[in-house]
Design a protein around this motif. Structure first.
Motif, PDB file in Angstrom:
ATOM      1  N   ASP A  21       2.018  -0.816   1.763  1.00 15.71           N
ATOM      2  CA  ASP A  21       2.282  -0.076   0.541  1.00 15.71           C
ATOM      3  C   ASP A  21       2.204  -1.041  -0.632  1.00 15.71           C
ATOM      4  OD1 ASP A  21       4.629  -1.490   0.912  1.00 15.71           O
ATOM      5  OD2 ASP A  21       5.925   0.259   0.969  1.00 15.71           O
ATOM      6  N   TYR A  22       2.623  -0.585  -1.805  1.00 12.15           N
ATOM      7  CA  TYR A  22       2.528  -1.416  -2.997  1.00 12.15           C
ATOM      8  C   TYR A  22       3.834  -2.199  -3.172  1.00 12.15           C
ATOM      9  CZ  TYR A  22       1.400  -2.917  -7.689  1.00 12.15           C
ATOM     10  OH  TYR A  22       1.122  -3.692  -8.784  1.00 12.15           O
ATOM     11  N   GLN A 159      -4.484  -9.323  -6.131  1.00 19.57           N
ATOM     12  CA  GLN A 159      -4.291  -8.860  -4.762  1.00 19.57           C
ATOM     13  C   GLN A 159      -5.243  -7.701  -4.514  1.00 19.57           C
ATOM     14  OE1 GLN A 159      -2.736 -10.936  -2.910  1.00 19.57           O
ATOM     15  NE2 GLN A 159      -0.704 -10.113  -2.531  1.00 19.57           N
ATOM     16  N   ARG A 160      -5.725  -7.601  -3.293  1.00 18.44           N
ATOM     17  CA  ARG A 160      -6.646  -6.534  -2.906  1.00 18.44           C
ATOM     18  C   ARG A 160      -5.881  -5.472  -2.126  1.00 18.44           C
ATOM     19  NH1 ARG A 160     -11.772  -6.595   0.903  1.00 18.44           N
ATOM     20  NH2 ARG A 160     -13.036  -5.159  -0.308  1.00 18.44           N
ATOM     21  N   TYR A 161      -6.044  -4.195  -2.533  1.00 18.36           N
ATOM     22  CA  TYR A 161      -5.343  -3.085  -1.893  1.00 18.36           C
ATOM     23  C   TYR A 161      -6.329  -1.991  -1.504  1.00 18.36           C
ATOM     24  CZ  TYR A 161      -1.273  -5.173  -4.144  1.00 18.36           C
ATOM     25  OH  TYR A 161      -0.307  -6.039  -4.553  1.00 18.36           O
TER      26      TYR A 161
END
Length: 191
Positions: A21-22, A159-161
């Motif tokens: 999740d974030y 950051q990569r999501y």
């Protein structure tokens, strides 16, 4: 998949790898969402909503019934059930809560607890047009089939999501709703 098969797979004992999740800097606003599983004789469906198009946040987005916790809610399951009744008229007495998935934090600052509940077929819905444009069902089998899950990657604060998508007919289920469904699929997959 029927109710019995769902329960057998959902309550297994193996370790689940959930989608990330974030990461929030502070505690997110507590929220409860309901994953209403409609128990049709030919298989389960998931009741989803399309948020009203005039809303300031996430207009038109596909979501679960639910929202932020209020002082009168004793638990986040209470929150999910209260919100489902307010948004689509799904009475608390019509939902058989069987569990929840782990908290899922969103980029918009919520810490959502997805509550899973069974609903008999043909619930009479009364949609609150101030919050919801439409309510519709999607076969659980479609949503759990990972061949129907697509990802787009975004970068935020170096950051990569992944952002997950599930196209269904003329609708696009994406974001937190799709990630939560993907987490549910981890409980139900065969491998």
């Amino acid at each position: 998949m029927n109710r019995s098969e769902f329960l057998q797979r959902y309550h297994h004992l193996r370790q689940i790898d959930y989608e990330a999740d974030y990461p929030l800097r502070k505690t997110g606003r507590a929220a409860g969402v309901l994953i209403p599983l409609i128990d049709h004789p030919d298989g389960l469906t998931v009741l989803l909503t399309e948020r009203a198009h005039h809303l300031r946040h996430h207009p038109g987005q596909i979501s679960f019934p639910g929202g932020g916790a209020e002082p009168q809610d004793n638990t986040l399951a209470d929150t999910a059930l209260r919100e489902a009744e307010e948004e689509v008229g799904l009475l608390r007495s019509e939902v058989d809560v069987i569990g929840a998935l782990p908290e899922y934090r969103t980029i918009s600052g919520y810490a959502m607890t997805p509550v899973i509940g069974f609903v008999k077929p043909g619930p009479v819905l009364t949609i609150d047009r101030n919050e919801v444009a439409d309510a519709f069902e999607v076969p659980l089998a479609f949503l759990m089939d990972r061949r129907n899950h697509f990802a787009h990657f975004i970068e935020r604060k170096q950051q990569r999501y992944p952002v997950y998508f599930m196209p269904w007919q003329n609708r696009l289920i994406w974001g937190a709703t799709a990630a939560i469904l993907r987490n549910l699929s981890s409980h139900l997959c065969d491998d």
